[in-house]
Design a protein around this motif. Sequence first.
Motif, PDB file in Angstrom:
ATOM      1  N   ARG A   1       1.304  14.901 -10.991  1.00 31.39           N
ATOM      2  CA  ARG A   1       0.350  15.374  -9.965  1.00 31.39           C
ATOM      3  C   ARG A   1      -1.089  15.202 -10.446  1.00 31.39           C
ATOM      4  O   ARG A   1      -1.955  14.733  -9.738  1.00 31.39           O
TER       5      ARG A   1
ATOM      6  N   ILE B   1      -0.068   9.983 -10.923  1.00 30.78           N
ATOM      7  CA  ILE B   1      -0.207   9.491  -9.550  1.00 30.78           C
ATOM      8  C   ILE B   1      -1.663   9.120  -9.251  1.00 30.78           C
ATOM      9  O   ILE B   1      -1.928   8.015  -8.736  1.00 30.78           O
ATOM     10  N   PRO B   2      -2.649   9.936  -9.654  1.00 29.38           N
ATOM     11  CA  PRO B   2      -4.049   9.523  -9.420  1.00 29.38           C
ATOM     12  C   PRO B   2      -4.435   8.230 -10.135  1.00 29.38           C
ATOM     13  O   PRO B   2      -5.368   7.558  -9.738  1.00 29.38           O
TER      14      PRO B   2
ATOM     15  N   LEU C   1      -1.891   9.425  -0.747  1.00 26.32           N
ATOM     16  CA  LEU C   1      -2.732   8.542  -1.572  1.00 26.32           C
ATOM     17  C   LEU C   1      -3.821   7.911  -0.707  1.00 26.32           C
ATOM     18  O   LEU C   1      -3.596   7.773   0.523  1.00 26.32           O
TER      19      LEU C   1
ATOM     20  N   LYS D   1       0.839  -1.201   0.000  1.00 23.07           N
ATOM     21  CA  LYS D   1       0.000   0.000   0.000  1.00 23.07           C
ATOM     22  C   LYS D   1       0.877   1.256   0.000  1.00 23.07           C
ATOM     23  O   LYS D   1       1.783   1.374   0.839  1.00 23.07           O
TER      24      LYS D   1
ATOM     25  N   THR E   1       5.829   3.736   1.563  1.00 29.30           N
ATOM     26  CA  THR E   1       4.902   2.661   1.942  1.00 29.30           C
ATOM     27  C   THR E   1       5.254   2.270   3.379  1.00 29.30           C
ATOM     28  O   THR E   1       6.328   2.601   3.867  1.00 29.30           O
TER      29      THR E   1
ATOM     30  N   ALA F   1      -4.200   1.297  -5.586  1.00 24.95           N
ATOM     31  CA  ALA F   1      -3.797   1.498  -4.177  1.00 24.95           C
ATOM     32  C   ALA F   1      -2.571   0.661  -3.839  1.00 24.95           C
ATOM     33  O   ALA F   1      -1.675   1.109  -3.129  1.00 24.95           O
TER      34      ALA F   1
ATOM     35  N   GLY G   1       1.898   7.638   0.374  1.00 23.18           N
ATOM     36  CA  GLY G   1       1.938   8.922  -0.328  1.00 23.18           C
ATOM     37  C   GLY G   1       3.220   9.023  -1.132  1.00 23.18           C
ATOM     38  O   GLY G   1       4.081   8.157  -1.034  1.00 23.18           O
TER      39      GLY G   1
END
Length: 366
Positions: A68, A72-73, A366, A2, A38, A77, A5
């Motif tokens: 950005r 990344i989006p 994230l 996971k 992570t 996950a 960020g």
Amino acid sequence: MKITGIELRRIAMPLVAPFRTSFGTETRRDVLLLRVVTPDAEGWGECVAMSQPLYSSEYAEGAADVLRRFLIPALPARPGPYAVNEALRPVKGHRMAKAALETAVLDAHLRAAGQSFADFLGATRSRVAAGVSVGIMNSVPELLDAVAGYLDEGYVRIKLKIQPGWDLEPVRAVRERFGPELPLQVDANAAYTLADAPHLARLDEFGLLLIEQPLADDDMVQHARLAASISTPVCLDESIESADHAAAAISLGACSVVNIKPGRVGGYLEARRIHDLCRAHGVTVWCGGMLETGIGRAANVALAALPGFTLPGDTSGSRRYYSTDITPPFELEDGHLTVPTGPGIGVEPIPSLLDEVTVATEWIPL
Ligand SMILES: CC(=O)N[C@@H](Cc1ccc2ccccc2c1)C(=O)O
Ligand SMILES: [Mg+2]
């Protein structure tokens, strides 16, 4: 694994000397670094885009923006190393930005797993031969002094940047001063056109290893025409942005050598695919450079240790570009760089040195 960020970090590194090519002169390297956080490990990736879109269409600020807003989006996950490229596929282009993200995720994954980049990629060597890229200089004597200095440091191959008006004379001078055996090649960064073919054919007398990207940065057809009219092997750099490009170039006869740069082709997995494809077709590959800090340099050295990388690359020592690298410096030993063996890329930025060159940081949860 996971992702908590991702940090985007802009750093500014002064170059030890101006580096002049056919597309301009750089005195400082503006770098975009990515740190993927992570719970198990942190991974680093270096985006090789220049501060201005002069080598290719990408540039650092644009890469930060596309990361950005879109890349990344788009990450799942829990992205595995092979999932990143697939997740980013809908976004067209932006290969250097994609490469930095994939590499940082891969580095975090490998550090958590305790596996080195070299082992993961399939490296077969523990050290790689170091070549050096020498910029356009103000005079031939200055060039000869620079080449002598690099040879004293132990570099096993010299690459000279050329452009119209700075080509035959410097190459001839280097050949006359250092002899016919010196492994020598040139890089035009797309400065010529097919009309220059007769002029470029005059380089044939110097027994060069290759001429790199003589024609337009997005061309293959004219390079194939040129390759048929000169004896110096043609090497492509800017034109090869993917394994599909490499396949097309090979089938067109556009090149007999490929300069592989993981940032240019979208990451180390694609770089390995190009290595495998070229090897299957008997096309020589070597590892190019984008004036990386120790972060990108570490990963490049691991890649350059794969079996198909049979020519010295632009995997130079840290001191070729930086008086102080942000990682422990890569130093030439008998003309070679040692492949890192630690987990992931095997190096980390030194916090105090990283802080000194940091211009901006941005945390993306994230
Ligand atoms: C080592 C070498 O020659 N690299 C590129 C050109 C290059 C030249 C200058 C640069 C300045 C800042 C960032 C990237 C750069 C890349 C090449 O092979 O074509
Ligand atoms: Mg090049």
